[in-house]
Motif scaffolding. Structure first.
Motif, PDB file in Angstrom:
ATOM      1  N   LYS A 160       0.981  -1.219   0.145  1.00 31.96           N
ATOM      2  CA  LYS A 160      -0.024   0.096  -0.024  1.00 31.96           C
ATOM      3  C   LYS A 160       0.997   1.407   0.122  1.00 31.96           C
ATOM      4  CE  LYS A 160      -3.569  -1.480   3.062  1.00 31.96           C
ATOM      5  NZ  LYS A 160      -4.251  -1.104   4.350  1.00 31.96           N
ATOM      6  N   ASN A 220       1.143   5.142   1.048  1.00 29.57           N
ATOM      7  CA  ASN A 220       0.481   6.060   1.633  1.00 29.57           C
ATOM      8  C   ASN A 220       1.309   7.309   1.885  1.00 29.57           C
ATOM      9  OD1 ASN A 220      -1.338   7.722   3.176  1.00 29.57           O
ATOM     10  ND2 ASN A 220      -1.256   6.222   5.055  1.00 29.57           N
ATOM     11  N   GLU A 228       3.489  -1.028   4.147  1.00 32.04           N
ATOM     12  CA  GLU A 228       2.841   0.299   3.887  1.00 32.04           C
ATOM     13  C   GLU A 228       4.004   1.141   3.471  1.00 32.04           C
ATOM     14  OE1 GLU A 228      -0.181   3.411   5.748  1.00 32.04           O
ATOM     15  OE2 GLU A 228       1.292   2.594   6.973  1.00 32.04           O
ATOM     16  N   ASP A 235       0.472   6.838  -6.307  1.00 32.65           N
ATOM     17  CA  ASP A 235      -0.040   7.272  -4.902  1.00 32.65           C
ATOM     18  C   ASP A 235      -1.548   6.669  -4.711  1.00 32.65           C
ATOM     19  OD1 ASP A 235      -0.053   9.199  -2.783  1.00 32.65           O
ATOM     20  OD2 ASP A 235      -1.602  10.486  -3.749  1.00 32.65           O
ATOM     21  N   SER A 236      -1.474   6.614  -3.138  1.00 32.17           N
ATOM     22  CA  SER A 236      -2.702   5.876  -2.939  1.00 32.17           C
ATOM     23  C   SER A 236      -3.307   4.565  -3.469  1.00 32.17           C
ATOM     24  CB  SER A 236      -3.677   6.816  -2.924  1.00 32.17           C
ATOM     25  OG  SER A 236      -3.786   7.967  -2.177  1.00 32.17           O
ATOM     26  N   GLN A 237      -2.377   3.788  -3.955  1.00 32.99           N
ATOM     27  CA  GLN A 237      -2.644   2.596  -4.776  1.00 32.99           C
ATOM     28  C   GLN A 237      -2.299   1.450  -3.912  1.00 32.99           C
ATOM     29  OE1 GLN A 237      -0.582   2.137  -8.482  1.00 32.99           O
ATOM     30  NE2 GLN A 237      -1.603   0.183  -8.798  1.00 32.99           N
ATOM     31  N   LYS A 238      -3.012   0.260  -4.050  1.00 30.24           N
ATOM     32  CA  LYS A 238      -2.783  -0.931  -3.300  1.00 30.24           C
ATOM     33  C   LYS A 238      -2.627  -2.077  -4.450  1.00 30.24           C
ATOM     34  CE  LYS A 238      -5.364  -4.028  -0.180  1.00 30.24           C
ATOM     35  NZ  LYS A 238      -6.302  -4.043   0.816  1.00 30.24           N
ATOM     36  N   LYS A 255       3.952  12.767  -4.873  1.00 28.76           N
ATOM     37  CA  LYS A 255       2.747  12.282  -5.659  1.00 28.76           C
ATOM     38  C   LYS A 255       2.600  12.603  -6.916  1.00 28.76           C
ATOM     39  CE  LYS A 255      -2.214  13.372  -4.667  1.00 28.76           C
ATOM     40  NZ  LYS A 255      -2.768  13.412  -3.664  1.00 28.76           N
TER      41      LYS A 255
END
Length: 135
Positions: free
Chosen positions: A6, A8, A68, A32-35, A14
């Motif tokens: 993840k 974060n 993370e 960015d903000s991808q899992k 970004k």
């Protein structure tokens, strides 16, 4: 065997994706903000991320781990230090008899130190989350 990753990192970095390396080989890029999930061949693997050659900690991962990626505190400290340095340099250029050549020399020196420091300190931090938490 899979590992979940993840990202974060907040606003820092970004604008571009981070390369994920598994045992030294680049396997994917994460936005960015991808899992995402990656497949590991053995019971353990060494995970590392990089963006424009920046440094970070290496983490040993096993099957089922959730990792993370966050921005390290040093990243923010360096960014705000550059901002303060630039403001002080601009203020001193207007309030003193700092020549244009000296101003450019200080400015280039500051940027070289700033960008060079990304290769010396950890830009991103990898943290293995509790395996009981699956988000």
């Amino acid at each position: 065997m899979t590992v979940t990753i993840k990202r974060n990192t907040g606003w820092f970095g970004k604008g571009s994706r981070i390369s994920v390396k598994l045992n030294g080989e680049k396997v994917l890029k994460i936005a960015d903000s991808q899992k995402t999930e990656i497949i590991i061949q053995n019971d353990k693997a060494l995970l590392q991320v990089t963006q424009f050659g920046s440094r970070n900690n290496k983490t040993e991962v096993t099957d089922g781990d959730t990792v993370e990626i966050t921005s390290a505190k040093w990243s923010y400290i360096l960014y705000y230090s550059l901002l303060v340095f630039t403001l002080i340099l601009n203020f001193s250029a207007h309030s003193t008899s700092l020549t244009f050549t000296m101003y450019i020399t200080f400015l280039v020196f500051g940027f070289v130190i700033f960008f060079g420091s990304f290769f010396l300190v950890n830009t991103y931090h990898l943290k293995i989350l509790d395996n009981k938490i699956k988000n």
